[in-house]
Design an enzyme around this catalytic site. Structure first.
Site, short mmCIF file in Angstrom:
data_model
loop_
_atom_site.label_atom_id
_atom_site.label_comp_id
_atom_site.label_asym_id
_atom_site.label_seq_id
_atom_site.Cartn_x
_atom_site.Cartn_y
_atom_site.Cartn_z
CG HIS A 78 -4.34 10.42 9.72
ND1 HIS A 78 -4.94 9.80 8.65
CD2 HIS A 78 -3.01 10.20 9.59
CE1 HIS A 78 -4.02 9.20 7.92
NE2 HIS A 78 -2.84 9.43 8.45
CE LYS A 117 -3.92 2.32 1.37
NZ LYS A 117 -4.50 2.02 2.68
CB THR A 129 -3.29 12.15 -1.65
OG1 THR A 129 -3.03 10.96 -2.40
CG2 THR A 129 -4.49 12.86 -2.24
CB ALA A 130 -2.16 15.44 2.56
CB SER A 181 0.72 8.18 -0.89
OG SER A 181 0.05 9.32 -1.39
#
Length: 281
Positions: free
Chosen positions: A155, A53, A111-112, A55
Protein backbone atom coordinates in the site's frame (compact mmCIF):
# COMPACT_ATOMS: atom_id res chain seq x y z
CA UNK A 1 -27.57 -11.24 -0.67
CA UNK A 2 -24.68 -10.94 1.79
CA UNK A 3 -21.41 -9.53 0.46
CA UNK A 4 -18.09 -8.55 2.05
CA UNK A 5 -15.40 -6.38 0.52
CA UNK A 6 -12.83 -3.84 1.64
CA UNK A 7 -13.45 -0.12 2.15
CA UNK A 8 -10.68 0.59 -0.38
CA UNK A 9 -11.60 2.87 -3.30
CA UNK A 10 -11.31 0.17 -5.97
CA UNK A 11 -13.91 -2.03 -4.25
CA UNK A 12 -16.36 0.75 -3.36
CA UNK A 13 -16.06 2.19 -6.86
CA UNK A 14 -16.89 -1.17 -8.48
CA UNK A 15 -19.79 -2.05 -6.18
CA UNK A 16 -21.31 1.42 -5.69
CA UNK A 17 -24.07 1.00 -8.26
CA UNK A 18 -25.14 -2.43 -7.02
CA UNK A 19 -25.02 -1.38 -3.35
CA UNK A 20 -27.23 1.62 -4.16
CA UNK A 21 -29.86 -0.33 -6.10
CA UNK A 22 -28.91 0.99 -9.53
CA UNK A 23 -28.56 -2.38 -11.26
CA UNK A 24 -31.79 -3.72 -12.75
CA UNK A 25 -32.72 -7.18 -11.50
CA UNK A 26 -29.89 -7.39 -8.95
CA UNK A 27 -30.86 -8.36 -5.39
CA UNK A 28 -30.41 -5.97 -2.51
CA UNK A 29 -27.00 -6.26 -0.87
CA UNK A 30 -26.21 -6.57 2.84
CA UNK A 31 -22.63 -5.27 2.95
CA UNK A 32 -19.83 -5.98 5.41
CA UNK A 33 -16.80 -3.72 4.97
CA UNK A 34 -13.60 -5.38 6.18
CA UNK A 35 -9.91 -5.48 5.31
CA UNK A 36 -8.88 -8.43 3.19
CA UNK A 37 -7.15 -10.29 6.03
CA UNK A 38 -10.57 -10.38 7.74
CA UNK A 39 -12.48 -11.46 4.64
CA UNK A 40 -9.92 -14.24 4.05
CA UNK A 41 -11.04 -15.72 7.35
CA UNK A 42 -14.73 -15.10 6.66
CA UNK A 43 -14.46 -17.25 3.52
CA UNK A 44 -13.52 -20.26 5.66
CA UNK A 45 -16.52 -19.86 7.96
CA UNK A 46 -19.57 -22.07 7.33
CA UNK A 47 -21.64 -18.90 7.76
CA UNK A 48 -19.52 -16.81 5.42
CA UNK A 49 -21.09 -14.28 3.02
CA UNK A 50 -22.57 -15.24 -0.34
CA UNK A 51 -20.03 -13.10 -2.21
CA UNK A 52 -16.75 -11.67 -0.97
CA UNK A 53 -13.35 -10.27 -1.82
CA UNK A 54 -10.33 -12.28 -0.69
CA UNK A 55 -6.65 -12.49 -1.51
CA UNK A 56 -5.70 -14.86 -4.31
CA UNK A 57 -3.31 -16.42 -1.80
CA UNK A 58 -6.31 -17.59 0.24
CA UNK A 59 -8.14 -19.09 -2.75
CA UNK A 60 -6.78 -22.67 -2.45
CA UNK A 61 -8.43 -23.11 0.96
CA UNK A 62 -11.95 -22.13 -0.15
CA UNK A 63 -12.45 -23.49 -3.67
CA UNK A 64 -14.59 -26.38 -2.49
CA UNK A 65 -17.31 -23.98 -1.30
CA UNK A 66 -16.66 -20.88 -3.39
CA UNK A 67 -16.04 -20.26 -7.08
CA UNK A 68 -13.72 -17.62 -8.48
CA UNK A 69 -15.70 -15.05 -10.47
CA UNK A 70 -14.17 -13.69 -13.68
CA UNK A 71 -14.76 -10.05 -12.76
CA UNK A 72 -14.70 -7.49 -9.94
CA UNK A 73 -11.26 -8.33 -8.55
CA UNK A 74 -7.84 -6.71 -8.64
CA UNK A 75 -4.91 -7.65 -10.83
CA UNK A 76 -2.36 -5.15 -11.98
CA UNK A 77 1.12 -4.04 -12.90
CA UNK A 78 3.42 -1.62 -11.11
CA UNK A 79 1.71 -2.14 -7.76
CA UNK A 80 3.72 -4.86 -6.06
CA UNK A 81 4.90 -5.16 -2.44
CA UNK A 82 8.37 -4.05 -1.36
CA UNK A 83 11.10 -5.65 0.76
CA UNK A 84 12.80 -3.00 2.91
CA UNK A 85 15.93 -2.92 5.02
CA UNK A 86 17.89 -0.23 6.86
CA UNK A 87 19.34 2.09 4.26
CA UNK A 88 23.12 2.26 4.00
CA UNK A 89 24.90 3.57 0.93
CA UNK A 90 28.27 2.35 2.19
CA UNK A 91 27.03 -1.17 2.90
CA UNK A 92 24.39 -2.10 0.32
CA UNK A 93 22.23 -5.07 1.29
CA UNK A 94 22.12 -7.93 -1.17
CA UNK A 95 19.29 -10.51 -1.18
CA UNK A 96 21.65 -13.29 -0.08
CA UNK A 97 22.28 -11.39 3.15
CA UNK A 98 18.74 -12.23 4.28
CA UNK A 99 19.72 -15.88 4.77
CA UNK A 100 18.78 -16.86 8.30
CA UNK A 101 17.51 -13.36 9.12
CA UNK A 102 14.31 -12.16 10.83
CA UNK A 103 11.74 -10.71 8.45
CA UNK A 104 8.42 -9.07 9.37
CA UNK A 105 5.38 -9.62 7.12
CA UNK A 106 1.78 -8.38 7.52
CA UNK A 107 0.02 -11.66 6.68
CA UNK A 108 0.75 -15.22 5.63
CA UNK A 109 -2.32 -15.53 3.39
CA UNK A 110 -1.64 -12.70 0.99
CA UNK A 111 -0.24 -12.39 -2.51
CA UNK A 112 2.50 -10.21 -1.00
CA UNK A 113 3.65 -13.09 1.21
CA UNK A 114 3.55 -15.62 -1.62
CA UNK A 115 5.56 -13.32 -3.89
CA UNK A 116 8.08 -12.76 -1.10
CA UNK A 117 8.58 -16.47 -0.44
CA UNK A 118 8.84 -17.26 -4.16
CA UNK A 119 11.40 -14.48 -4.61
CA UNK A 120 13.36 -15.67 -1.56
CA UNK A 121 13.43 -19.23 -2.90
CA UNK A 122 15.26 -17.91 -5.97
CA UNK A 123 17.43 -15.26 -4.31
CA UNK A 124 18.22 -16.21 -0.71
CA UNK A 125 20.54 -19.25 -0.57
CA UNK A 126 19.93 -21.28 2.56
CA UNK A 127 16.51 -19.69 3.08
CA UNK A 128 15.11 -17.09 5.42
CA UNK A 129 15.28 -17.28 9.18
CA UNK A 130 12.26 -16.40 11.32
CA UNK A 131 9.23 -14.91 9.57
CA UNK A 132 7.25 -12.77 12.00
CA UNK A 133 3.62 -11.76 11.48
CA UNK A 134 3.26 -8.14 12.51
CA UNK A 135 0.57 -5.45 12.10
CA UNK A 136 1.26 -3.54 8.92
CA UNK A 137 1.78 -0.17 10.64
CA UNK A 138 4.47 -1.61 12.94
CA UNK A 139 6.70 -3.12 10.26
CA UNK A 140 8.67 -0.08 9.12
CA UNK A 141 9.38 1.11 12.69
CA UNK A 142 10.52 -2.43 13.56
CA UNK A 143 12.99 -2.45 10.65
CA UNK A 144 14.19 1.05 11.54
CA UNK A 145 14.69 0.11 15.20
CA UNK A 146 16.51 -3.15 14.44
CA UNK A 147 13.83 -5.46 15.83
CA UNK A 148 13.84 -7.28 12.49
CA UNK A 149 16.32 -7.38 9.63
CA UNK A 150 13.83 -6.68 6.86
CA UNK A 151 10.16 -5.99 6.32
CA UNK A 152 7.57 -6.75 3.68
CA UNK A 153 5.29 -3.76 3.06
CA UNK A 154 2.34 -2.88 0.83
CA UNK A 155 0.00 0.00 0.00
CA UNK A 156 1.10 3.53 0.88
CA UNK A 157 4.45 2.34 2.28
CA UNK A 158 5.66 2.45 -1.34
CA UNK A 159 5.77 6.23 -0.90
CA UNK A 160 6.63 6.70 2.78
CA UNK A 161 9.48 4.27 3.56
CA UNK A 162 12.29 6.85 3.03
CA UNK A 163 10.84 8.81 5.98
CA UNK A 164 11.86 5.88 8.20
CA UNK A 165 15.42 5.84 6.87
CA UNK A 166 14.79 2.58 5.05
CA UNK A 167 16.08 1.36 1.72
CA UNK A 168 14.50 -0.74 -0.99
CA UNK A 169 15.95 -4.23 -1.28
CA UNK A 170 13.56 -5.34 -4.02
CA UNK A 171 10.25 -4.46 -5.62
CA UNK A 172 8.46 -7.81 -5.77
CA UNK A 173 6.01 -6.60 -8.38
CA UNK A 174 8.81 -5.67 -10.75
CA UNK A 175 10.49 -9.02 -10.06
CA UNK A 176 7.27 -10.97 -10.73
CA UNK A 177 6.49 -9.08 -13.93
CA UNK A 178 10.05 -9.52 -15.25
CA UNK A 179 10.08 -13.21 -14.29
CA UNK A 180 6.65 -14.11 -15.70
CA UNK A 181 5.59 -11.24 -17.98
CA UNK A 182 2.25 -11.46 -16.14
CA UNK A 183 0.28 -9.07 -13.93
CA UNK A 184 0.13 -9.51 -10.16
CA UNK A 185 -3.01 -11.30 -8.88
CA UNK A 186 -4.05 -9.37 -5.79
CA UNK A 187 -7.73 -9.63 -4.82
CA UNK A 188 -10.32 -12.15 -6.03
CA UNK A 189 -14.10 -11.98 -5.99
CA UNK A 190 -15.65 -15.31 -5.03
CA UNK A 191 -19.23 -16.54 -4.65
CA UNK A 192 -20.80 -19.66 -3.18
CA UNK A 193 -21.01 -22.43 -5.77
CA UNK A 194 -24.66 -23.03 -4.88
CA UNK A 195 -25.63 -19.61 -6.31
CA UNK A 196 -26.26 -18.44 -9.88
CA UNK A 197 -22.66 -17.52 -10.67
CA UNK A 198 -23.36 -16.24 -14.16
CA UNK A 199 -26.01 -13.86 -12.85
CA UNK A 200 -23.77 -12.56 -10.07
CA UNK A 201 -20.94 -11.99 -12.56
CA UNK A 202 -23.36 -10.08 -14.76
CA UNK A 203 -24.48 -7.83 -11.91
CA UNK A 204 -20.88 -7.08 -10.96
CA UNK A 205 -19.98 -6.20 -14.55
CA UNK A 206 -23.06 -3.99 -14.81
CA UNK A 207 -22.05 -2.20 -11.61
CA UNK A 208 -18.52 -1.67 -12.94
CA UNK A 209 -19.78 -0.41 -16.30
CA UNK A 210 -22.08 2.02 -14.49
CA UNK A 211 -19.13 3.28 -12.41
CA UNK A 212 -17.03 3.86 -15.51
CA UNK A 213 -19.87 5.71 -17.25
CA UNK A 214 -20.73 7.83 -14.18
CA UNK A 215 -17.42 8.20 -12.27
CA UNK A 216 -18.55 11.20 -10.22
CA UNK A 217 -21.64 9.50 -8.78
CA UNK A 218 -19.63 7.16 -6.58
CA UNK A 219 -17.19 9.77 -5.23
CA UNK A 220 -19.03 10.53 -1.98
CA UNK A 221 -19.43 6.83 -1.19
CA UNK A 222 -15.81 6.08 -2.08
CA UNK A 223 -14.39 8.92 0.00
CA UNK A 224 -16.66 8.15 2.97
CA UNK A 225 -15.20 4.66 3.25
CA UNK A 226 -11.65 5.71 2.35
CA UNK A 227 -11.79 8.11 5.33
CA UNK A 228 -8.73 10.35 5.28
CA UNK A 229 -7.75 9.67 1.66
CA UNK A 230 -7.93 12.80 -0.48
CA UNK A 231 -9.85 12.72 -3.80
CA UNK A 232 -6.69 12.77 -5.94
CA UNK A 233 -5.18 9.77 -4.16
CA UNK A 234 -8.49 7.90 -4.29
CA UNK A 235 -8.72 8.51 -8.04
CA UNK A 236 -5.14 7.33 -8.55
CA UNK A 237 -5.95 4.20 -6.51
CA UNK A 238 -9.00 3.48 -8.68
CA UNK A 239 -7.12 4.14 -11.91
CA UNK A 240 -4.41 1.66 -10.88
CA UNK A 241 -6.53 -1.19 -9.56
CA UNK A 242 -9.74 -0.93 -11.60
CA UNK A 243 -8.69 -1.97 -15.07
CA UNK A 244 -9.45 -4.44 -17.86
CA UNK A 245 -8.96 -7.37 -15.49
CA UNK A 246 -11.73 -6.01 -13.26
CA UNK A 247 -14.16 -6.45 -16.15
CA UNK A 248 -12.83 -9.80 -17.30
CA UNK A 249 -9.85 -11.81 -16.09
CA UNK A 250 -9.29 -13.10 -19.60
CA UNK A 251 -6.53 -15.43 -20.68
CA UNK A 252 -3.77 -13.27 -19.22
CA UNK A 253 -5.49 -12.92 -15.86
CA UNK A 254 -6.13 -16.63 -15.47
CA UNK A 255 -2.53 -17.33 -16.54
CA UNK A 256 -1.26 -15.02 -13.78
CA UNK A 257 -3.42 -16.72 -11.15
CA UNK A 258 -2.38 -20.19 -12.28
CA UNK A 259 1.29 -19.20 -12.26
CA UNK A 260 1.11 -17.75 -8.74
CA UNK A 261 -0.77 -20.67 -7.20
CA UNK A 262 1.21 -23.35 -9.05
CA UNK A 263 4.54 -21.88 -7.97
CA UNK A 264 3.31 -21.40 -4.41
CA UNK A 265 2.08 -25.00 -4.28
CA UNK A 266 5.44 -26.29 -5.50
CA UNK A 267 7.10 -24.40 -2.63
CA UNK A 268 4.63 -25.88 -0.13
CA UNK A 269 3.08 -22.50 0.63
CA UNK A 270 -0.49 -23.36 -0.40
CA UNK A 271 -2.41 -26.59 -1.07
CA UNK A 272 -2.28 -27.87 -4.64
CA UNK A 273 -5.06 -26.40 -6.75
CA UNK A 274 -7.04 -28.08 -9.50
CA UNK A 275 -6.62 -25.30 -12.06
CA UNK A 276 -9.78 -26.43 -13.84
CA UNK A 277 -11.72 -25.15 -10.82
CA UNK A 278 -10.56 -21.60 -11.42
CA UNK A 279 -12.78 -21.04 -14.44
CA UNK A 280 -16.59 -21.04 -14.54
CA UNK A 281 -16.53 -22.57 -18.04
Amino acid sequence: MKIAFSPCPNDTFIFHAWVHGLISGAPKLEVTYADIDITNGMAESPNGPDVLKISYAALPWVLSEYALLPCGGALGRGCGPLVLTKSSISEPVMPAMLAGKRVAVPSERSTAYLLFRLWAAQNVPGGLGEVIIMPFHKIMPAVRDGEVDAGLVIHEARFTYPEYGLGLLTDLGSWWEADTNLPIPLGAIIARRSLDLEAISGWIRASLEYAWKHPDESQGYVLHHAQEMNPEVAKAHIDLYVNKFSANLGEEGYAAIAALLSRASQEGLVPEVDLAKLSLT
